[in-house]
Design a protein around this motif. Structure first.
Motif, PDB file in Angstrom:
ATOM      1  N   CYS A  90       0.821  -1.218   0.000  1.00  0.00           N
ATOM      2  CA  CYS A  90       0.000   0.000   0.000  1.00  0.00           C
ATOM      3  C   CYS A  90       0.853   1.265   0.000  1.00  0.00           C
ATOM      4  N   LEU A  91       2.065   1.161   0.524  1.00  0.00           N
ATOM      5  CA  LEU A  91       2.976   2.301   0.538  1.00  0.00           C
ATOM      6  C   LEU A  91       3.752   2.449  -0.765  1.00  0.00           C
ATOM      7  N   GLY A  92       3.557   1.526  -1.696  1.00  0.00           N
ATOM      8  CA  GLY A  92       4.168   1.664  -3.007  1.00  0.00           C
ATOM      9  C   GLY A  92       5.372   0.779  -3.256  1.00  0.00           C
ATOM     10  N   TYR A  93       5.733  -0.087  -2.335  1.00  0.00           N
ATOM     11  CA  TYR A  93       6.868  -0.978  -2.535  1.00  0.00           C
ATOM     12  C   TYR A  93       6.447  -2.177  -3.379  1.00  0.00           C
ATOM     13  N   ASP A  94       7.390  -2.701  -4.154  1.00  0.00           N
ATOM     14  CA  ASP A  94       7.110  -3.882  -4.965  1.00  0.00           C
ATOM     15  C   ASP A  94       7.404  -5.127  -4.134  1.00  0.00           C
ATOM     16  N   VAL A  95       6.368  -5.721  -3.611  1.00  0.00           N
ATOM     17  CA  VAL A  95       6.512  -6.891  -2.745  1.00  0.00           C
ATOM     18  C   VAL A  95       5.766  -8.102  -3.309  1.00  0.00           C
ATOM     19  N   SER A  96       5.522  -8.098  -4.618  1.00  0.00           N
ATOM     20  CA  SER A  96       4.696  -9.154  -5.198  1.00  0.00           C
ATOM     21  C   SER A  96       5.331 -10.530  -5.039  1.00  0.00           C
ATOM     22  N   ASN A  97       6.631 -10.652  -5.274  1.00  0.00           N
ATOM     23  CA  ASN A  97       7.283 -11.957  -5.132  1.00  0.00           C
ATOM     24  C   ASN A  97       7.311 -12.414  -3.670  1.00  0.00           C
ATOM     25  N   SER A  98       7.610 -11.503  -2.771  1.00  0.00           N
ATOM     26  CA  SER A  98       7.641 -11.853  -1.353  1.00  0.00           C
ATOM     27  C   SER A  98       6.258 -12.211  -0.841  1.00  0.00           C
ATOM     28  N   LEU A  99       5.267 -11.456  -1.246  1.00  0.00           N
ATOM     29  CA  LEU A  99       3.896 -11.731  -0.822  1.00  0.00           C
ATOM     30  C   LEU A  99       3.409 -13.056  -1.382  1.00  0.00           C
ATOM     31  N   TRP A 100       3.783 -13.362  -2.607  1.00  0.00           N
ATOM     32  CA  TRP A 100       3.414 -14.644  -3.197  1.00  0.00           C
ATOM     33  C   TRP A 100       4.044 -15.802  -2.420  1.00  0.00           C
ATOM     34  N   ALA A 101       5.317 -15.676  -2.071  1.00  0.00           N
ATOM     35  CA  ALA A 101       6.012 -16.750  -1.360  1.00  0.00           C
ATOM     36  C   ALA A 101       5.435 -16.960   0.044  1.00  0.00           C
ATOM     37  N   VAL A 102       5.172 -15.875   0.748  1.00  0.00           N
ATOM     38  CA  VAL A 102       4.666 -15.991   2.119  1.00  0.00           C
ATOM     39  C   VAL A 102       3.222 -16.492   2.127  1.00  0.00           C
ATOM     40  N   SER A 103       2.403 -15.988   1.242  1.00  0.00           N
ATOM     41  CA  SER A 103       1.003 -16.419   1.240  1.00  0.00           C
ATOM     42  C   SER A 103       0.865 -17.859   0.762  1.00  0.00           C
ATOM     43  N   THR A 104       1.722 -18.307  -0.150  1.00  0.00           N
ATOM     44  CA  THR A 104       1.707 -19.709  -0.564  1.00  0.00           C
ATOM     45  C   THR A 104       2.119 -20.618   0.580  1.00  0.00           C
ATOM     46  N   SER A 105       3.138 -20.215   1.326  1.00  0.00           N
ATOM     47  CA  SER A 105       3.563 -20.995   2.496  1.00  0.00           C
ATOM     48  C   SER A 105       2.475 -21.048   3.555  1.00  0.00           C
ATOM     49  N   LEU A 106       1.789 -19.942   3.760  1.00  0.00           N
ATOM     50  CA  LEU A 106       0.700 -19.908   4.735  1.00  0.00           C
ATOM     51  C   LEU A 106      -0.453 -20.804   4.294  1.00  0.00           C
ATOM     52  N   ALA A 107      -0.768 -20.799   3.012  1.00  0.00           N
ATOM     53  CA  ALA A 107      -1.830 -21.667   2.506  1.00  0.00           C
ATOM     54  C   ALA A 107      -1.450 -23.140   2.639  1.00  0.00           C
ATOM     55  N   ALA A 108      -0.200 -23.459   2.353  1.00  0.00           N
ATOM     56  CA  ALA A 108       0.261 -24.843   2.490  1.00  0.00           C
ATOM     57  C   ALA A 108       0.228 -25.281   3.947  1.00  0.00           C
ATOM     58  N   LEU A 109       0.652 -24.415   4.849  1.00  0.00           N
ATOM     59  CA  LEU A 109       0.624 -24.742   6.272  1.00  0.00           C
ATOM     60  C   LEU A 109      -0.802 -24.957   6.760  1.00  0.00           C
ATOM     61  N   GLY A 110      -1.715 -24.129   6.312  1.00  0.00           N
ATOM     62  CA  GLY A 110      -3.115 -24.296   6.682  1.00  0.00           C
ATOM     63  C   GLY A 110      -3.703 -25.583   6.136  1.00  0.00           C
ATOM     64  N   GLY A 111      -3.357 -25.936   4.911  1.00  0.00           N
ATOM     65  CA  GLY A 111      -3.855 -27.173   4.320  1.00  0.00           C
ATOM     66  C   GLY A 111      -3.313 -28.406   5.013  1.00  0.00           C
ATOM     67  N   VAL A 112      -2.029 -28.395   5.332  1.00  0.00           N
ATOM     68  CA  VAL A 112      -1.428 -29.528   6.028  1.00  0.00           C
ATOM     69  C   VAL A 112      -1.987 -29.667   7.424  1.00  0.00           C
ATOM     70  N   ALA A 113      -2.186 -28.545   8.098  1.00  0.00           N
ATOM     71  CA  ALA A 113      -2.735 -28.598   9.459  1.00  0.00           C
ATOM     72  C   ALA A 113      -4.174 -29.104   9.441  1.00  0.00           C
ATOM     73  N   TYR A 114      -4.926 -28.752   8.411  1.00  0.00           N
ATOM     74  CA  TYR A 114      -6.323 -29.199   8.334  1.00  0.00           C
ATOM     75  C   TYR A 114      -6.401 -30.702   8.034  1.00  0.00           C
ATOM     76  N   VAL A 115      -5.594 -31.141   7.091  1.00  0.00           N
ATOM     77  CA  VAL A 115      -5.626 -32.551   6.688  1.00  0.00           C
ATOM     78  C   VAL A 115      -4.995 -33.437   7.753  1.00  0.00           C
ATOM     79  N   GLY A 116      -3.855 -32.982   8.311  1.00  0.00           N
ATOM     80  CA  GLY A 116      -3.141 -33.822   9.283  1.00  0.00           C
ATOM     81  C   GLY A 116      -3.692 -33.688  10.628  1.00  0.00           C
TER      82      GLY A 116
END
Length: 68
Positions: A42-68
């Motif tokens: 929101c402040l104008g920094y280009d964080v698309s790659n970092s945001l993609w990596a962190v949100s993908t990891s968070l989604a994977a962690l949530g999926g593994v925690a739900y299934v396991g």
């Protein structure tokens, strides 16, 4: 703090486990990172790659925690 303790406790015995502790703290830290990166975007920094990596990891962690 009771919310975190309840999230870490086993439904059967009520004991906290190391696996649940790791999942809870991992989810909290990754969620915090997503909020910080969204604020930086929101402040104008280009964080698309970092945001993609962190949100993908968070989604994977949530999926593994739900299934396991």
């Amino acid at each position: 703090m009771n919310i975190i303790l309840e999230a870490m406790s086993d439904g059967t015995h009520g004991n906290a486990s190391a696996k649940r502790l790791a999942v809870v703290f991992g989810a909290i830290s990754l969620s915090f990172a997503v909020v910080i990166l969204a604020g930086a975007a929101c402040l104008g920094y280009d964080v698309s790659n970092s945001l993609w990596a962190v949100s993908t990891s968070l989604a994977a962690l949530g999926g593994v925690a739900y299934v396991g």
